[in-house]
Design a protein around this motif. Structure first.
Motif, short mmCIF file in Angstrom:
data_model
loop_
_atom_site.label_atom_id
_atom_site.label_comp_id
_atom_site.label_asym_id
_atom_site.label_seq_id
_atom_site.Cartn_x
_atom_site.Cartn_y
_atom_site.Cartn_z
N THR A 15 0.86 -1.49 0.21
CA THR A 15 0.19 0.03 0.03
C THR A 15 0.69 1.18 0.09
O THR A 15 0.21 2.45 0.09
CB THR A 15 -0.93 -0.03 1.22
OG1 THR A 15 0.00 -0.18 2.31
CG2 THR A 15 -2.01 -1.18 1.15
N ASP A 48 3.50 4.28 -1.03
CA ASP A 48 3.59 5.24 -2.29
C ASP A 48 5.02 5.15 -2.68
O ASP A 48 5.79 4.40 -2.17
CB ASP A 48 3.30 6.61 -2.06
CG ASP A 48 3.89 7.19 -0.81
OD1 ASP A 48 4.94 6.61 -0.36
OD2 ASP A 48 3.29 8.28 -0.18
N ASP A 49 5.64 5.84 -3.80
CA ASP A 49 6.82 5.84 -4.05
C ASP A 49 7.84 6.14 -3.06
O ASP A 49 9.08 5.79 -3.21
CB ASP A 49 7.10 6.99 -5.44
CG ASP A 49 6.30 6.36 -6.45
OD1 ASP A 49 5.68 5.19 -6.62
OD2 ASP A 49 6.02 7.10 -7.43
N ASP A 50 7.65 7.05 -2.15
CA ASP A 50 8.50 7.36 -0.98
C ASP A 50 8.62 6.17 0.22
O ASP A 50 9.37 6.19 1.21
CB ASP A 50 8.05 8.52 -0.27
CG ASP A 50 8.26 9.88 -1.33
OD1 ASP A 50 9.12 9.77 -2.40
OD2 ASP A 50 7.52 10.76 -1.53
N ALA A 103 2.91 4.38 3.80
CA ALA A 103 1.66 3.87 3.36
C ALA A 103 0.61 4.52 4.59
O ALA A 103 0.95 4.64 5.78
CB ALA A 103 1.61 2.44 3.54
N ARG A 137 1.09 7.80 8.93
CA ARG A 137 1.36 7.01 7.69
C ARG A 137 2.50 6.31 8.26
O ARG A 137 3.13 6.44 9.28
CB ARG A 137 2.05 7.87 6.78
CG ARG A 137 1.20 8.84 5.95
CD ARG A 137 1.69 9.39 4.60
NE ARG A 137 2.72 10.26 5.01
CZ ARG A 137 3.48 10.78 4.50
NH1 ARG A 137 3.65 10.24 2.94
NH2 ARG A 137 4.55 11.38 4.71
#
Length: 263
Positions: free
Chosen positions: A182, A184-186, A189, A235
């Protein structure tokens, strides 16, 4: 994953032969977070002394007892009565979801049939519940996390009643997969996305099984995870893989606030 609004109309169908009356208050309180229990029925042979402890709970919670005589020794006719009622309620079209309170694998096909018709199915049973029934439900809640375990004494238990408790999955592996799936590119989640993934991957996942009341407390306690943000904006990332966040993590921020002298 299928979800229902808090105002969803639920049918709570209880297999009294496999459920202790002392668990009823806790399980109804748990189900109140998923919707309104419009239908509440408990099935069993109420002429037997084994179900004598149910009377007070039936009255207290306005649960309708459904009598089903055991016409043949060794056969559980309660299953058939519950299944027939469930299908009648399904075709009535007045309900959004079903809660099946049982540890009996015989209800596996019923759960899958209800889901095939677009209904959300909540299962509630003991840790000995066979994996087939657990997997057939959208969400499965183990009764042990709702309060003290108190099983009724029964002379004629189903064939699977003697099975050992289902072992918990490897928590680090499960949470790491959830973050990776889940993120993201960094590498970060959202906690809500992780929760949805976990429920989809394992319908019985529950932070309470690991000793934590909420998912956020569970992830914050894991040394291989790091968190940032607060409230609905929490996150989660894997340590060493997530790009450093612009704001300090919740754990780091808490440590700094304790270290700063009062000025």
């Amino acid at each position: 994953m299928t979800t229902t609004p808090i105002t969803a109309r639920l049918a709570v169908l209880i297999d009294a032969d496999n459920t202790s009356p002392k668990q009823v208050s806790a399980l109804l309180e748990e189900l109140a977070t998923y919707g309104v229990a419009t239908v509440k029925r408990a099935y069993g042979d109420w002429t037997t002394p084994q179900l004598g402890g149910w009377k007070a709970e039936l009255n207290r919670h306005a649960i309708v007892p459904v009598q089903q005589f055991a016409y043949t020794s060794g056969k559980n006719s309660t299953d058939s009565a519950l299944i027939i009622d469930a299908m009648d309620l399904l075709y009535s079209g007045n309900l959004d979801a079903f809660a099946l309170v049982t540890s009996d694998s015989d209800f596996t096909r019923l759960a899958t049939r209800l889901r095939e018709s677009g209904k959300t199915v909540y299962g509630l049973g003991l840790r000995k519940t066979p994996q087939s029934l657990v997997a057939a439900c959208d969400i499965f809640i183990y009764l042990e996390v709702l309060g003290e375990r108190d099983e009724p004494s029964q002379p004629d238990e189903p064939d699977d009643a003697g099975e050992a408790s289902t072992p918990l999955p490897n928590l680090q592996s499960l949470l790491s997969r959830a973050v990776n799936a889940t993120a993201d590119d960094d590498g970060w989640a959202h906690l809500s996305a992780i929760g949805s993934y976990l429920r989809s991957a394992d319908s019985s996942f529950d932070p309470r099984l690991h000793g934590f009341p909420k998912l956020v407390a569970l992830v914050e306690a894991q040394p291989y995870l790091t968190t940032t943000g607060s409230g609905s904006g929490v996150r989660v990332g894997l340590k060493g893989k997530a790009t450093p966040a612009s704001a300090p993590t919740r754990k780091t921020a808490a440590k700094k606030s304790r270290a700063q002298p009062n000025g």
